[in-house]
Design a protein around this motif. Sequence first.
Motif, short mmCIF file in Angstrom:
data_model
loop_
_atom_site.label_atom_id
_atom_site.label_comp_id
_atom_site.label_asym_id
_atom_site.label_seq_id
_atom_site.Cartn_x
_atom_site.Cartn_y
_atom_site.Cartn_z
N ARG A 63 0.48 -1.91 0.06
CA ARG A 63 -0.14 0.26 -0.04
C ARG A 63 1.22 1.05 0.00
O ARG A 63 0.62 2.39 -0.23
N LYS A 102 6.76 2.49 -3.00
CA LYS A 102 6.99 3.30 -4.27
C LYS A 102 7.89 2.83 -5.42
O LYS A 102 8.23 2.50 -6.76
N THR A 115 -1.53 -1.52 -8.62
CA THR A 115 -2.57 -0.68 -7.27
C THR A 115 -2.50 0.36 -7.34
O THR A 115 -1.22 1.16 -7.66
N GLN A 117 -2.72 1.29 -4.45
CA GLN A 117 -2.48 2.13 -3.45
C GLN A 117 -3.21 3.33 -2.75
O GLN A 117 -2.42 4.03 -1.61
N PRO A 156 3.25 -0.26 -8.58
CA PRO A 156 2.11 1.02 -8.07
C PRO A 156 1.85 1.50 -9.15
O PRO A 156 2.98 1.69 -10.24
N LYS A 165 1.33 5.18 -9.37
CA LYS A 165 1.28 6.09 -8.56
C LYS A 165 2.30 6.53 -9.92
O LYS A 165 3.50 5.94 -9.86
#
Length: 280
Positions: A135, A138, A248, A250, A278, A280
């Motif tokens: 979660r 990085k 994900t 997160q 991730p 993001k």
Amino acid sequence: MKKILVPTDFSENAQQALDVAVQIAKKIDAEIVLLHVNEQIGAALPVSEYYYTYDRSIEEKYLNMVHENLEKMLGDVAARLNARNIRTAVIGGPFSTIVEDVVQTEGVDLIIMGTKGASGLKEFFVGSNTEKVVRTAKCPVLTVHDNKTFEFKNIVVPTTLEADQKKLFESLREWEAIFGGKYHLLYINNPGAYRGDKDIEAREKELVESTGLKNVEIYKTETFTLNEEQVIFDFAKEQHADLIVMGTHQRRGLAHVLLGSLTEDTINHAAIPVLAIPLK
């Protein structure tokens, strides 16, 4: 991938994660950072300052045990991995926070963790340490269960084929360049995001061509489903998959409680390794 982080609690699952990390590190000449996080030390030290009855010898015995175990693990690994490519660290504090800090300060490219998953009330309210890392990290997180090898030949990739999946596909291309394998993309139709065949094919073609992924095939479910997790597991079994790769978002806080995480659920219940990337 030049640096791999392996958090360990000295359990059998953690040892399995280290075994996989060693195999990967040998293939790509990466460095391994073997990390033990002492979550109790943050509370123990303030207590020791205010209570004269606090027994520091307990803390010393614990730290001695930690270092002895780390030295033993290093010895076991030495025969398989160049000694210069592995080192240890012991840090006190909250597990997920420490891991996140180490990822940033060390420039970690991949985390490999052993997991037993979480279920029931623990899964709903607390989750596992692995979930917490997925979660917040990085970088990609590879979770392993009872696996002794990283020979991932058939890789299942559930995907929405949305624009944010480009980062997932870029990571897949890097993984493919190093490890090879065939990538089985799975698009799951659901009532909230229905797309026709032409739209699905166009989106898949755009993502594959823009990222350079090569050995890939697209599949889609023929009927709607609300149980995406079970569809993924059934499809992975049909394809004889040895790895599931998922992007994900997160989600944290209230968003995580309300919307949940399909990636975390899959990690908790999968019988094969899961690589979380991730977005993001």
